[in-house]
Design an enzyme around this catalytic site. Structure first.
Site, PDB file in Angstrom:
ATOM      1  N   SER A 276      42.908  38.830  40.532  1.00  0.00           N
ATOM      2  CA  SER A 276      43.258  40.051  41.266  1.00  0.00           C
ATOM      3  C   SER A 276      41.956  40.728  41.651  1.00  0.00           C
ATOM      4  CB  SER A 276      44.059  40.991  40.372  1.00  0.00           C
ATOM      5  OG  SER A 276      43.202  41.613  39.426  1.00  0.00           O
ATOM      6  N   ASP A 277      42.014  41.720  42.502  1.00  0.00           N
ATOM      7  CA  ASP A 277      40.839  42.574  42.692  1.00  0.00           C
ATOM      8  C   ASP A 277      40.841  43.603  41.552  1.00  0.00           C
ATOM      9  OD1 ASP A 277      38.570  43.822  43.621  1.00  0.00           O
ATOM     10  OD2 ASP A 277      39.213  43.922  45.705  1.00  0.00           O
TER      11      ASP A 277
END
Ligand code: NOJ
Length: 732
Positions: A276-277
């Protein structure tokens, strides 16, 4: 100091090594890696598996995290660049029950110590080989402190310079961005880092240019404009992919199974892991698609996000979701397998304590500086040069150098800046120019501003007086570092701070002005353009940049960069790019045709534009055949001649257009380019190979079509092309 003390206490009180597994030689071949991953997985507890699937938010002191690593509960860390801590983490990982090595991630993009120009400037070189070398040098600096995973390259195509993150990418074109994407992945990997190509996908199209906002992207747009640089990165071997923050057509990518699992993992066959970011899983609650972090974590995991960057939800909730059946153990195993595969591929299982003893390792700073200088030199784009304002020859007489930035050694005005701690020596533009003054030339300097970014004026009158005494004014402006990069979008793209006001005063003197602009995006320079004789876009040139600038301003080196992004005349033209679809009513100036009534239809400077100190003529475009089949290829020969009196480099660009198609196709698309150097009077024929299979596009159902149709091929030194001819693609 406190940091050091805590660290020492930790080292002294570290628990003795637990049962450390006997190491066999790490496997190398894909089959051996798969077998080793399977075997290791079979020995892992659920807690240890989940440990491989997240890292925590950076927190000091690190001691609790080091202990968690020792228990096998954390398999990676972010932003640890102190080799002493990396050593401590590595030792704890070795001491853990299974001894699984760690990933150490940072955004090693264009700077650790020596700062390169940012990636948008790399694209302006139109030399992917230079980007490969720059990435390699940055990677080696990162590897020297123990980092092994970089959050790069960013390959988001963007047509919106209001978006602050255009500085990190390669501009508006999918073909150019793909070339740089592949080169950057290869360079970082050659330097010893795993890469994380980002931000998958469509992050470069935020509505209104506002960072993090939603995007609306049709299937053909997604597959033809935004996806190609990701494919190029995967083909170049990117081990990981970072999912983007944004929604696409209403669905956040962080929970978008169709994109992450179906497209990326299944269709494109990506077998590394998807992260994920930063805290993006937690942000699913803000997106309004999950009630809480637990629900968000389950949604993200089921979508195919293998790794949780700092939200903490996988660590807290995945085990419970497995226990109550919301998540299957097979899915956990698949994610862990992906992470372990990357660790094996990186050779981390080969590492021993001795590998960390020598940290930090020495890097050949001379070589890094040389690459940084070369990238800077090739990235500068000369937008305008009238009345032979540049180069500054001995006939120039007195030069007034204006701008606090020109006397500042601060070299890291760009967004990511150096991730390391040391500040390298850097020459100022003033010093570099002073060194190059010839007999008969004088340099007078006036700062004008209170700060390098021109936020506050300090002594406008003195700057004006200096301009009046001079034969030419060199005015150095900087787009303020505080207004570019992540989370910073601009509604106005004119010179920031008080810099335009100063330019107005300088222009009123009537002296010729050379405007040197340091920026991380395309700006609106329409006012400035009317006031000055020359504009040189220097991007943010980095540690070696001001020396490079002096070389170009004085003509030791000729500029050779070309724009990777269109420079609009006004913000109202944005989003803007050269490769628009035609309309049913092309602009004619009369009512009911497309375009603005209060603005010109053309940009101020088109994609691909850039001048140098000589001129080129495009003499001829010749095809090897007038037609090819849908599986065929033809050669396109473009003859270019240096018509000036100096040697110079030119980026020869090739574009095509499908003239009749089953859906409307762009008026121009970049298909090939080559940077060549020609002596005065020299002529060269550059041969490009066009393959029909590369000229297709996707339909709404996601099918790739290469259509039998008439096409146009165009060539020139910018997207405003000089030559054109037609060809046909036939079925058989
Ligand atoms: C958020 C940014 O979007 C991403 O590009 C970066 O890699 C992470 N923060 C980690 O620093």
């Amino acid at each position: 100091m406190r940091f050091l003390l805590l660290f020492t206490l930790f080292v002294l009180s570290a628990a003795p090594a637990a049962a450390n597994p006997v190491r066999e030689a790490a496997p190398r071949s894909p089959a051996a890696i798969e077998a080793a991953v399977g075997k290791l997985l079979g020995r892992m507890t659920l807690k240890e598996k989940i440990g491989q699937l997240h890292f925590p938010s950076l927190a000091f002191p690190h001691e609790p995290q080091i202990e968690a690593v020792r228990r096998g509960e954390i398999g990676a860390m972010l932003n640890v660049v102190d080799p002493r801590y990396i050593k401590a983490f590595a030792a704890a990982a070795r001491d853990s029950r299974l001894g699984i090595p760690m990933l150490y991630a940072i955004d090693a993009i264009y700077a650790l110590k020596i700062t390169f120009p940012p990636p948008l400037a790399w694209a302006a070189t139109w030399r992917p080989d230079l980007a490969e070398r720059a990435s390699y040098e940055v990677a080696r600096e990162a590897r020297a402190v123990g980092v092994n995973w970089t959050f790069a390259p960013m390959v988001d195509v963007s047509r919106d310079p209001r978006w602050g993150r255009v500085i990190e990418g390669a501009g508006e074109d999918a073909f150019l961005a793909s070339a740089f994407s592949a080169a950057r992945v290869s360079g970082y990997r050659r330097g010893g880092l795993a890469t994380s190509v980002k931000h998958f996908v469509g992050y470069g199209a935020p509505e209104g240019g506002r960072d993090y906002t939603g995007t609306e992207i049709s299937t053909p747009e997604l597959l033809d404009r935004y996806l190609p640089p990701f494919k190029a990165a995967l083909e170049a071997g990117s081990e990981t992919v970072m999912a983007s923050f944004n929604t696409i057509n209403g669905v956040p990518v962080t929970m978008n199974r169709a994109l992450v699992t179906d497209l990326l993992k299944k269709q494109l066959g990506f077998d590394g892991f998807v992260t994920s970011d930063f805290v993006a899983i937690g942000e699913l609650v803000n997106h309004g698609v999950a009630r809480d972090l637990e629900e968000a974590s389950v949604l993200a995991f089921k979508a195919g996000i293998d790794f949780d960057m700092a939200s903490g939800g996988y660590d807290l909730y995945l085990a419970r979701a497995v226990a109550d059946g919301r998540i299957k153990m097979a899915a956990i195993d698949d994610a862990v397998r992906r992470v372990l595969r990357v660790k094996y591929r990186l050779g981390l299982f080969d590492q021993t304590a001795a590998d960390f003893d020598g940290l930090p390792r020495a890097v050949d700073e001379v070589a890094v500086r040389q690459s940084a200088r070369e990238v800077a030199l090739e990235s500068f784009v000369l937008l305008k040069n009238e009345n032979a304002a540049l180069p500054l020859t001995s006939a120039t007489g007195t030069i007034a150098l204006i701008g606090t930035s020109a006397d500042s050694a601060q070299h890291d005005h760009s967004w990511w800046g150096p991730a390391g701690h040391q500040k390298p020596e850097t020459e100022t533009l003033r010093a570099a120019l002073e060194k190059r003054m010839r007999p008969g030339q004088t340099l007078i300097f006036e700062p004008a501003f209170a700060d390098p970014c021109g936020r506050e004026l300090k002594d406008k009158a003195a700057a004006v007086a200096a301009a009046k005494r001079a034969d030419v004014v060199v005015y150095n402006v900087i787009e303020d570092c505080e207004i570019q990069g992540e989370g910073v979008s601009r509604a106005k793209l004119t010179l920031s701070g008080r810099q335009q006001e100063m330019l107005d005063a300088l222009a009123a003197t009537g002296k010729p002005i050379v405007l040197v602009v340091e920026t991380g995006r395309a700006l609106v320079l329409a006012d400035a353009e009317r006031q000055v004789d020359a504009i040189l876009i220097a991007w943010h040139p980095g540690t070696e940049g001001r020396t490079a600038l002096a070389e170009v301003l004085t003509g030791e080196v000729s500029p050779s960069g070309k724009l990777p992004m269109t420079f609009p005349r006004s913000e109202g033209q944005i989003p803007i790019s050269y490769n628009l679809l035609p309309t049913g009513r092309p602009f004619t100036g009369s009512r009911y045709t497309t375009g603005y009534v209060d603005e010109k239809q053309t940009p101020l400077y088109p994609f691909g534009h850039g001048l140098t100190y000589t001129t080129f003529a495009y003499d001829e475009i010749v095809l090897s055949e007038p037609k090819m089949t849908v599986r065929g290829e033809i050669d396109v020969d473009v003859t270019v001649r240096n018509t000036g009196s100096r040697a110079g480099s030119e980026v020869v660009q090739l574009y095509t257009r499908q003239l009749v198609a089953s859906r409307s196709r762009p008026v121009k698309e970049l298909r090939a380019f080559e940077k060549i150097t020609l002596k005065p009077g020299e002529s060269r024929t550059v041969r490009f190979r066009l393959k029909a299979k590369d000229l297709g596009f996707h339909d709404d159902a996601g099918r790739y079509l290469v259509e039998a149709a008439p096409y146009k091929v165009m060539a020139g030194g910018s997207s405003d092309t000089a030559l054109a001819t037609d060809f046909l693609i036939t079925r058989e």
